[in-house]
Enzyme design. Structure first.
Site, PDB file in Angstrom:
ATOM      1  N   ARG A  29      28.458 -75.184  63.879  1.00 21.29           N
ATOM      2  CA  ARG A  29      27.743 -74.794  65.099  1.00 21.29           C
ATOM      3  C   ARG A  29      28.662 -74.820  66.317  1.00 21.29           C
ATOM      4  O   ARG A  29      28.220 -75.149  67.428  1.00 21.29           O
ATOM      5  CB  ARG A  29      26.533 -75.694  65.363  1.00 21.29           C
ATOM      6  CG  ARG A  29      25.362 -75.419  64.443  1.00 21.29           C
ATOM      7  CD  ARG A  29      24.073 -76.004  65.024  1.00 21.29           C
ATOM      8  NE  ARG A  29      23.181 -76.387  63.933  1.00 21.29           N
ATOM      9  CZ  ARG A  29      22.708 -77.601  63.735  1.00 21.29           C
ATOM     10  NH1 ARG A  29      23.009 -78.575  64.565  1.00 21.29           N
ATOM     11  NH2 ARG A  29      21.912 -77.851  62.719  1.00 21.29           N
ATOM     12  N   ARG A  33      24.456 -74.023  71.789  1.00 21.07           N
ATOM     13  CA  ARG A  33      23.814 -74.303  73.076  1.00 21.07           C
ATOM     14  C   ARG A  33      24.524 -75.343  73.931  1.00 21.07           C
ATOM     15  O   ARG A  33      24.181 -75.521  75.090  1.00 21.07           O
ATOM     16  CB  ARG A  33      22.365 -74.735  72.832  1.00 21.07           C
ATOM     17  CG  ARG A  33      21.467 -73.600  72.402  1.00 21.07           C
ATOM     18  CD  ARG A  33      20.061 -74.065  72.091  1.00 21.07           C
ATOM     19  NE  ARG A  33      20.010 -74.813  70.835  1.00 21.07           N
ATOM     20  CZ  ARG A  33      18.906 -75.387  70.364  1.00 21.07           C
ATOM     21  NH1 ARG A  33      17.772 -75.340  71.069  1.00 21.07           N
ATOM     22  NH2 ARG A  33      18.924 -76.030  69.211  1.00 21.07           N
ATOM     23  N   ARG A  42      23.025 -65.749  75.412  1.00 24.93           N
ATOM     24  CA  ARG A  42      21.716 -65.784  74.759  1.00 24.93           C
ATOM     25  C   ARG A  42      20.626 -65.321  75.721  1.00 24.93           C
ATOM     26  O   ARG A  42      19.683 -64.614  75.313  1.00 24.93           O
ATOM     27  CB  ARG A  42      21.431 -67.196  74.254  1.00 24.93           C
ATOM     28  CG  ARG A  42      20.063 -67.350  73.600  1.00 24.93           C
ATOM     29  CD  ARG A  42      19.959 -68.641  72.840  1.00 24.93           C
ATOM     30  NE  ARG A  42      18.584 -68.948  72.471  1.00 24.93           N
ATOM     31  CZ  ARG A  42      18.235 -69.809  71.528  1.00 24.93           C
ATOM     32  NH1 ARG A  42      19.168 -70.452  70.853  1.00 24.93           N
ATOM     33  NH2 ARG A  42      16.976 -70.050  71.255  1.00 24.93           N
ATOM     34  N   ASP A  79      22.499 -66.654  61.213  1.00 23.50           N
ATOM     35  CA  ASP A  79      21.553 -67.699  60.842  1.00 23.50           C
ATOM     36  C   ASP A  79      21.400 -67.693  59.328  1.00 23.50           C
ATOM     37  O   ASP A  79      21.516 -66.635  58.688  1.00 23.50           O
ATOM     38  CB  ASP A  79      20.197 -67.456  61.510  1.00 23.50           C
ATOM     39  CG  ASP A  79      19.263 -68.647  61.369  1.00 23.50           C
ATOM     40  OD1 ASP A  79      19.414 -69.611  62.145  1.00 23.50           O
ATOM     41  OD2 ASP A  79      18.403 -68.621  60.469  1.00 23.50           O
ATOM     42  N   TYR A 156      12.868 -73.293  52.969  1.00 22.09           N
ATOM     43  CA  TYR A 156      12.255 -72.623  54.118  1.00 22.09           C
ATOM     44  C   TYR A 156      11.205 -71.601  53.684  1.00 22.09           C
ATOM     45  O   TYR A 156      10.157 -71.447  54.320  1.00 22.09           O
ATOM     46  CB  TYR A 156      13.331 -71.922  54.954  1.00 22.09           C
ATOM     47  CG  TYR A 156      14.170 -72.862  55.781  1.00 22.09           C
ATOM     48  CD1 TYR A 156      13.695 -73.368  56.998  1.00 22.09           C
ATOM     49  CD2 TYR A 156      15.440 -73.244  55.374  1.00 22.09           C
ATOM     50  CE1 TYR A 156      14.460 -74.228  57.771  1.00 22.09           C
ATOM     51  CE2 TYR A 156      16.221 -74.102  56.139  1.00 22.09           C
ATOM     52  CZ  TYR A 156      15.724 -74.588  57.326  1.00 22.09           C
ATOM     53  OH  TYR A 156      16.487 -75.439  58.088  1.00 22.09           O
TER      54      TYR A 156
END
Length: 371
Positions: A29, A33, A42, A79, A156
């Site tokens: 990552r 963010r 973003r 992703d 998921y």
């Protein structure tokens, strides 16, 4: 072994267990963010999915950490849920709740509808991003492609999103293992073709994130996670054509990394799965990992991401502990420095710089002192 066109091949050399001048590093990552420039991009994209599905913006955020930090590899910005999204499950992101699927896979009818998507059709935007990033990198560092593991994707898909207890997918595992195996077979086919398409598009190494493998019991891990990761590895293209710089091409190795969070118990089995490197989380001592896998595969890891909230000096001290636990570098053994999981969104960027500078500086000293 030669890696044509790369100005910095340290990461590739470590993956292939070749000598390096220092321990290469990248961070899971690393585009995220915690970087203000990422948040600005973003915001321009409108939302996370738009960012992933716009190749030029995905390229922009992939390169942002490289412009700020001395990293030895770039990783495709995407992703892990692009594959089940391409299967028509309706991926969306609920504010403050993470990823969700509109149509989770929980019964025979839903399983029967599953099919592996064509990566150059349903996920063409990912391949376009790989091609765009490779061009923008210009050989600066290698590009890592990635996918979720068949098991992690199944979690998921069955749960319909993230989970604390994996109740639905584990209920299926114990009550209807046949259904879960059917999902995993489709996922393994899909992941293999997805990663091979990334390799064709320019990925120079690939990583399989088995993020939820550690949620399984011993025995179940081997049957429902590792078995299908091995199926993917067996189908991967092990090399690709690269320009040789003289008007021709040369075949080069495309190494693979398997990271099972919480998988230290099965490290030797993962190392024997056919991958070139194993990732380990922060619960595993690196020296122990090195002793377990020997010279069979390289090892990637493994500082606790939360250590980045200490002072810069303390962060550097934690980095040195990781390198010291690995021990003196030796021929035929490869180490790539990384965190034991993804970087936290609240991490101070200055601490990341302190970390990476410490890794490079100290690992060079390690090599010089061992000569």
């Amino acid at each position: 072994m030669h890696f044509p066109g790369l100005k910095n091949d340290t990461f590739m050399r470590a993956l292939m267990r070749l000598p390096t001048d220092y321990t290469p590093s990248w961070l899971m990552r690393q585009a995220g963010r915690y970087l203000p420039e990422y948040n600005a991009t973003r915001a321009r994209a409108g939302n996370f999915l738009n960012l992933c599905k716009t190749p030029e913006l995905a390229c922009e955020v992939t390169l942002q950490p490289l412009d700020r930090f001395p990293l030895d590899a770039a990783i495709l910005f995407s992703d892990i849920l692009t594959v089940p999204d391409a299967m028509g499950l309706g991926l969306y992101f609920a504010e403050g709740e993470g990823p969700k699927f509109e149509r989770p896979v929980r019964d025979e009818a839903a399983v029967a509808k599953l099919a592996a998507p064509d990566p150059e059709v349903e996920t063409r935007y990912v391949m376009d991003a790989v091609r765009t990033i490779r061009g923008a990198l210009g050989g600066r560092v290698p590009l890592i492609g990635f996918s979720g593991s068949p098991w992690t994707l199944a979690c998921y898909m069955v749960e319909g999103g993230g989970s604390d207890d994996f109740r639905r997918v584990k209920t299926m595992l114990y009550q209807r293992p046949d259904l879960l195996h059917s999902i995993l077979e489709v996922n393994a086919t899909a992941v293999a073709s997805y990663l091979n398409a990334q390799i064709d598009a320019g990925a120079q190494a690939v990583m399989i994130f088995d993020s939820w493998g550690g949620a399984l019991a011993d025995g179940a891990f081997q049957r429902f996670s590792l078995r299908y990761t091995q199926k993917v590895l067996k189908k991967l293209k092990l090399d690709r054509e690269e320009p040789d710089g003289q008007g021709g091409t040369v075949r080069v190795r495309v190494p693979s990394i398997v990271f099972t969070k919480g998988g230290g118990l099965w490290l030797e089995q993962i190392a024997a799965s056919g991958c070139d490197a194993v990732g380990v989380d922060w619960t595993m001592n690196l020296g122990t990992a090195r002793a377990l896998v020997g010279d069979r595969v390289a090892v990637q890891g493994n500082m606790d991401p939360m250590a980045l909230f200490a002072t810069p000096g303390q962060v550097q001290g934690e980095a040195l502990k990781v390198l010291e636990s690995w021990g003196i570098p030796s021929p035929g053994v490869g180490h790539i420095f990384n965190l034991g999981h993804g970087i936290n969104q609240f991490t101070p960027p200055d601490n990341v710089l302190a970390l990476l500078e410490a890794v490079h500086t100290y690992s060079k000293q390690q090599r010089q002192s061992s000569v």
